[in-house]
Design an enzyme around this catalytic site. Structure first.
Site, mmCIF file in Angstrom:
data_model
loop_
_atom_site.group_PDB
_atom_site.id
_atom_site.type_symbol
_atom_site.label_atom_id
_atom_site.label_comp_id
_atom_site.label_asym_id
_atom_site.label_seq_id
_atom_site.Cartn_x
_atom_site.Cartn_y
_atom_site.Cartn_z
ATOM 1 N N SER A 7 2.607 -49.087 -33.585
ATOM 2 C CA SER A 7 1.215 -49.100 -34.004
ATOM 3 C C SER A 7 1.037 -49.826 -35.335
ATOM 4 O O SER A 7 1.381 -50.981 -35.460
ATOM 5 C CB SER A 7 0.707 -47.652 -34.088
ATOM 6 O OG SER A 7 -0.688 -47.620 -34.162
ATOM 7 N N LYS A 27 -26.022 -42.209 -37.585
ATOM 8 C CA LYS A 27 -25.475 -41.778 -38.869
ATOM 9 C C LYS A 27 -24.561 -40.562 -38.756
ATOM 10 O O LYS A 27 -23.679 -40.361 -39.594
ATOM 11 C CB LYS A 27 -26.615 -41.482 -39.852
ATOM 12 C CG LYS A 27 -26.178 -41.462 -41.312
ATOM 13 C CD LYS A 27 -25.572 -42.794 -41.706
ATOM 14 C CE LYS A 27 -25.058 -42.780 -43.141
ATOM 15 N NZ LYS A 27 -24.416 -44.061 -43.494
#
Length: 290
Positions: A120, A172
């Protein structure tokens, strides 16, 4: 006669008085000197090869970046070995290391040695090295991106906790743990995750000379043994730390290789910093390469 003797021995008395009054300070200075004084004549000679270690989750990388930049600017350093044993981590820090190594490679050879785990984000960080050598028992790959967070709504109901907020913007509250994410929120996150994955795989393809159209074979979060990783082009060769060091020596062309020795206190501080970063990440999730 007594006055004469006092004048003769007064400097000696002053010395003993100074030692008595500043004994603790002198002991402290002596300890500091013993810690930092070179243990042999060899240590007085500047090293011409640099080993940098990247271990644990990649969250806070300022010290690693500083070591890379110092190796780049130090004319005595002829080659660099990055020893990696990391499961990955956050996106931005991994990219910072990757491009720092890319700049370094333009001036001097860089070898990455996978001592245990090169997956990764830690793989992303390593892609621009001249060569990647992996321990035969190491794990390589896991080229993918993930964002995860807990749904604490049931626990909050049991405890009797409710949240409230005021926000502007439909998206949001994406990622908040106090409720299940809405479908439109998951789609918004998928947009970011997919964009990051495209960037990750494109950089791997460019750095390693792979065909991006065949990314499912080397990416797609596949985990490989070192031998399998070599078959798909993610690494260059298998070997142990000795082989990696010899390759750095060969590429750098040094006749009398002298490696740096990492300070024990620095190693302790790095471990402490990494542990702190993991704890913070546990409570404040973000997008990670995984």
């Amino acid at each position: 006669i007594m006055q004469f003797l006092k004048k003769i021995f007064s400097p000696i008395g002053a010395i003993f008085k100074f030692i008595q009054e500043h004994f603790k300070a002198m002991i402290f200075v002596l300890i500091v000197f013993l810690i930092f004084a070179p243990s042999s004549q060899e240590n007085l000679i500047p090293n011409n090869l640099q080993q940098i270690n990247l271990s644990g989750p990649i969250m806070e990388v300022s010290e690693v970046l500083e070591r890379i930049e110092k190796a780049e600017s130090n004319n005595n350093i002829r080659g660099v070995l990055l020893v990696v044993d990391s499961p990955g981590g956050a996106v931005s820090p991994s990219i910072e290391i990757a491009y720092a190594l890319k700049r370094l490679k333009e001036k001097k050879p860089v070898i990455v040695y996978a001592s245990g785990t090169l997956t990764s984000g830690s793989y992303y960080a390593s892609i621009w090295a001249n060569e990647i050598i992996a321990n035969p028992g190491s794990m390589v790959g896991s080229i993918g991106v993930i964002m995860q967070g807990a749904n604490l709504s049931e626990l909050m109901d049991k405890v009797g906790i409710k949240t409230q907020s005021v926000q502007a913007g439909k998206y949001k509250q994406i990622g908040t743990p106090n409720r299940e994410w809405e479908t439109y929120e998951v789609n918004e996150l998928n947009k970011v995750i997919q964009g990051t994955y495209d960037m990750f795989t494109q950089d791997v393809a460019d750095a390693r000379g792979l065909d991006i159209k065949k990314r499912d074979s080397f990416a797609n979060a596949h985990i490989f043994t070192a031998s399998q990783a070599k078959e798909v082009g993610l690494i260059d060769s298998l070997g142990v730390s000795y082989d990696a060091k010899m390759r750095v020596i060969e590429l750098s062309g040094v006749k009398n290789p002298i490696w740096n020795k990492e300070d024990k206190f620095d190693k302790f501080i790095k471990k402490l910093t990494a542990t702190t970063a993991v704890v913070l990440h546990t409570y404040f999730p973000s997008i990670v390469l995984k």
